[in-house]
Design a protein around this motif. Sequence first.
Motif, PDB file in Angstrom:
ATOM      1  N   VAL A 141      29.964  57.318   6.896  1.00  0.00           N
ATOM      2  CA  VAL A 141      29.911  57.937   8.214  1.00  0.00           C
ATOM      3  C   VAL A 141      28.486  58.221   8.658  1.00  0.00           C
ATOM      4  O   VAL A 141      28.251  58.555   9.817  1.00  0.00           O
ATOM      5  CB  VAL A 141      30.746  59.239   8.261  1.00  0.00           C
ATOM      6  N   GLN A 164      35.337  58.518  15.862  1.00  0.00           N
ATOM      7  CA  GLN A 164      35.341  57.325  15.024  1.00  0.00           C
ATOM      8  C   GLN A 164      33.982  56.650  15.070  1.00  0.00           C
ATOM      9  O   GLN A 164      33.363  56.547  16.121  1.00  0.00           O
ATOM     10  CB  GLN A 164      36.431  56.358  15.504  1.00  0.00           C
ATOM     11  N   GLU A 196      31.097  57.433  18.415  1.00  0.00           N
ATOM     12  CA  GLU A 196      31.664  58.577  17.712  1.00  0.00           C
ATOM     13  C   GLU A 196      31.748  59.790  18.629  1.00  0.00           C
ATOM     14  O   GLU A 196      32.772  60.479  18.678  1.00  0.00           O
ATOM     15  CB  GLU A 196      30.804  58.894  16.479  1.00  0.00           C
ATOM     16  N   THR A 248      34.614  59.702  21.151  1.00  0.00           N
ATOM     17  CA  THR A 248      35.981  59.844  20.645  1.00  0.00           C
ATOM     18  C   THR A 248      36.230  61.187  19.960  1.00  0.00           C
ATOM     19  O   THR A 248      37.256  61.372  19.304  1.00  0.00           O
ATOM     20  CB  THR A 248      36.304  58.708  19.656  1.00  0.00           C
ATOM     21  N   ILE A 292      40.595  58.683   5.595  1.00  0.00           N
ATOM     22  CA  ILE A 292      40.249  59.212   6.905  1.00  0.00           C
ATOM     23  C   ILE A 292      39.302  60.398   6.731  1.00  0.00           C
ATOM     24  O   ILE A 292      39.554  61.286   5.917  1.00  0.00           O
ATOM     25  CB  ILE A 292      41.502  59.658   7.685  1.00  0.00           C
TER      26      ILE A 292
END
Length: 246
Positions: free
Chosen positions: A36, A107, A115, A118, A138
């Motif tokens: 991430v 995301q 990111e 969303t 997730i």
Amino acid sequence: ASASASSSAVPPDIRDAVDEHKNSRKRKLSNDNPSVFEGRGSYNIRQNRELVKREDGFSIWRLDLPVCAEDNGGGGGDPIVEYRNNHRIIFVEKLNKETSHVLSIGQGIIGSAAEEKTRKRVHWESGSSYLLPCSKGIACGWIHKPATAAEDTENEKSDNITSTTTTTTTTSSTTSNAHTEDVVIYSLKASPETLLGMKDKNLDQDVSCWVKLSYELFQQRLAKSSQLQTQDDGGAGKKKGKLGGC
């Protein structure tokens, strides 16, 4: 001689060691979930995560989320991110809805346009708790933003762990971020495997009181969540109260 000591009296090597320890913790928080943050040249995590208690596969963590605003250059805007490999019950200890909004991460790479676009607002309430079921692979994390009069809650998306009832609250845009208190939450965690293993134990003799209560709470909330999803795929909603009774 005075028994008190100022920061200037601390030897440089000790100050450097403390700073390195803090930076190491921040790096670890990010490296726990490298995907991430992949491609990021730098990051700045001001949120704090502290283990309160761990026993028999159950753990309680405290998270302090300081406010992040555009007018401070985005400093400290990166969230602590974890994968949802455990069931979680989020207890909201402190959240002033008049000054604070909490958003779940979106995301993509943290901080990227995709990111941020969303991200979803979570309509938490202080004193309530929320189930976040296990969903392996997730990621989850939250960003504390100041509430502003310009926000239109009717057009906002809702996260799957939020309350079904929301209230639009606005504040003056002149409110200083310096006076916005941290959002404080507690996260109770247990893996599906831990809960399954508890079925073979005598809850009155083999485990401590808080572990027994945690297990029973997860059983109740997961059962309720399953019922609601069967009825209308609506999620677990919110519950009042905190873990206690020991």
